[in-house]
Design an enzyme around this catalytic site. Sequence first.
Site, PDB file in Angstrom:
ATOM      1  CB  SER A   1      -0.915   0.005   1.239  1.00  0.00           C
ATOM      2  OG  SER A   1      -1.736  -1.148   1.278  1.00  0.00           O
TER       3      SER A   1
ATOM      4  CE  LYS B   1       5.849  -6.634  -1.945  1.00  0.00           C
ATOM      5  NZ  LYS B   1       4.546  -7.101  -1.481  1.00  0.00           N
TER       6      LYS B   1
ATOM      7  CE  LYS C   1      -1.961  -3.063  -4.993  1.00  0.00           C
ATOM      8  NZ  LYS C   1      -1.192  -3.252  -3.731  1.00  0.00           N
TER       9      LYS C   1
END
Length: 296
Positions: A98, A174, A242
């Site tokens: 995210s 990440k 994303k």
Amino acid sequence: MSSSPATVGVIGLGAMGHPMAEHLLAARGALVIHARRPQPQLIAAGASWADSPRELASQVDVLLAMLPDLPQLEELLDGEDGLLAGTGDLLILIGSTSSAPGIRALADRLHTQSDGRVRVVDCPVSGGEDGAQAGTLSIMLGGDEEDAERAAEILTACGRPVHLGPLGAGQVAKACNQLVVSATILALGEATVLAERSGLDLDAMWTLLSGGYAGSRLLDSRREKLVTGDDSPSGMAKYMLKDLRFAADIAEATGTSAVLLPTLRHAFDELVAAGLGDRDIAVTRRFVASRDTETH
């Protein structure tokens, strides 16, 4: 079994969450779960079922959320059956890839809404479905020292958790991971096409090169797919869009003029636009092979 007295729950029991739940259940002897679909395997192994997010939150001290992204978690928070309706003190471990600013904003909102009872640690993972099944994931923790220590003790059952800094640090790590993964899988796909069109034995070549500097965990896990052209989904390529967008946000926030990142975003945009996004990331071989040299 774990010595921690915390009761743990899991929500988001997909390709990653389900095997992680299995490891947590085996390590702790108890686990509370909630999902959109029945989970007879986990129930048979000893997990307890919660009928709603509210019921789940009311039964646990620590909740691992392995949902695709923050919007899916947001949908479960509010309302009379939402997580916030059933919680006392709760530590939410957010395992999705995210936005780091998004994680911080959500944590601030939860802190305010709950009068400090709900806290957040971000814990994105790397290692894919095979790592989740083997319990060998790399788990990137961001958050308060005490909360991260608690998260690490619990998530050790699923791999190697490491605290990397304040809230959002896991997401930065990440993004860095996905930058390397996307660059590597694109290079592997392109190299495979070059070798195939030059008449090389692909299996022999990648077996040889895996022992040199071109070797990697990614090559080990995707070698057969690259050689055979089987790109049936394991880790879908479209999710890279994303992840690379989040990496671009971090580059902008840190004033970094990235070299590879814009090229990778363009390549995966093109790949998804070509209808290949639902395939495994090893679809880069097919993608490169299908490109028309006259139009590129």
